[in-house]
Every structure is written in structure tokens, then in C-alpha cells.
Design a protein around this motif. Structure first.
Motif: not given
Ligand SMILES: [Zn+2]
Ligand SMILES: [Zn+2]
Length: 166
Positions: A6-11, A26-31
Motif C-alpha cells: 500500500r502506497c504511504p502517500a496515496c493509499g 514505484s506506486c502505479r497511481r502517484c509514482g
């Protein structure tokens, strides 16, 4: 094993293979770059000893059930038996409910367990040995609070830099 991070920035979540993923993703949603500290036992699917995302060692196991699927089944069974009740066939309605309860019980016994990280909600699926205890609400409240404070920590404190990437 597969790790749902789970991305710590955008969830946003994504699933990575512990054996093949390098030391970050790298997060697929926010990079956002998410560093992964995969231990040897996690890579080799032996045991979840530490979470690769937050390095926490506080984990729990729960049944790996799909909430939406379960809810859909309950709604369908309720409608079907309501239909039988309405048309006066009470016995059939109760039989449908009884059969569903039985099937539900059996499926629940067959479901695999998934290990979850209390802090960052990472999920671990694989054939590894389940060593974590069941969920504890008190521990969850404390550790989630600790983790959210850590994510908001002042830059330069040493902890926050882990999530800024390089
Ligand atoms: Zn993200
Ligand atoms: Zn974690």
C-alpha cells in the motif's frame, strides 16, 4: 510469495512478487518510490518475519475472504428465499437458507489465511508458514497511529526520508 503493497502517500495498492522485485517499486497511481526491504525468508516464501514496506514486525493473520463476493452471495440468497417465502413455499425458503449457511461454513474453513502488517496494511500471500497471531484491535489502534505519525514526521528525522525515495 506475493506482497500487496500500500502506497504511504496515496493509499493505492499493487501486488509484487517477493522473489523477483528489486529493492524498491514505484506506486502505479502517484509514482512515489516505495523502498522494499525484503528479508530472505520473505523472498524465499518461508515466513513473514518483517514487513518490507515499513520494516515492522507486528503482523496478524486473517482469513483471505473477498468481502464483495461474500456480500453478493448473501444478497442473492436473501432474495431467493424471500421469493419462496412470498410464494408461500416456506419450507423451500428455509432449506435454501440452511444450505447456504452450510456452504458458507465449509468455504470459510477452506479459505487460506493471509498475513497482514498492522502498520502499513501490506498483505502477504503464499505457501509460507503462518506464524503471526490473530488480529488484535488494541494493537492495531496503537500501531496505525504510530505509523501515521511516522509518515508525517519532520523531513530529516531519518524516518521520513525512507519514503521520499532517491
Ligand atoms: Zn501512491
Ligand atoms: Zn508494514
Amino acid at each position: 510469495m506475493k506482497v500487496r503493497v500500500r502506497c504511504p502517500a496515496c493509499g493505492g495498492t499493487q501486488q509484487v512478487s517477493a522473489a523477483r522485485t528489486p529493492s524498491k517499486t514505484s506506486c502505479r497511481r502517484c509514482g512515489r518510490i516505495i523502498p522494499l526491504a525484503l528479508t530472505g525468508s520473505v523472498r524465499e516464501d518461508l515466513e513473514v518475519d518483517a514487513c518490507p514496506v515499513c520494516e515492522g514486525r507486528d503482523l496478524y493473520v486473517r482469513k483471505d475472504l473477498n468481502r464483495n463476493m461474500g456480500l453478493t452471495a448473501v444478497v442473492i440468497v436473501a432474495l431467493v428465499s424471500a421469493g419462496f417465502l412470498w410464494s408461500g413455499r416456506d419450507l423451500v425458503a428455509y432449506a435454501v437458507l440452511g444450505a447456504f449457511a452450510l456452504v458458507d461454513f465449509v468455504i470459510y474453513q477452506l479459505l487460506k489465511e493471509v498475513t497482514v502488517c498492522y502498520r502499513c496494511q501490506a498483505e502477504f500471500r503464499g505457501s509460507y508458514r503462518r506464524t503471526a497471531p490473530p488480529f488484535d484491535l488494541h494493537i492495531a489502534e496503537q500501531l496505525e497511529l504510530e505509523y501515521s505519525r511516522r509518515l508525517q514526521a519532520v523531513p530529516g528525522s531519518g524516518v521520513e526520508t525512507r519514503f521520499l525515495g532517491d
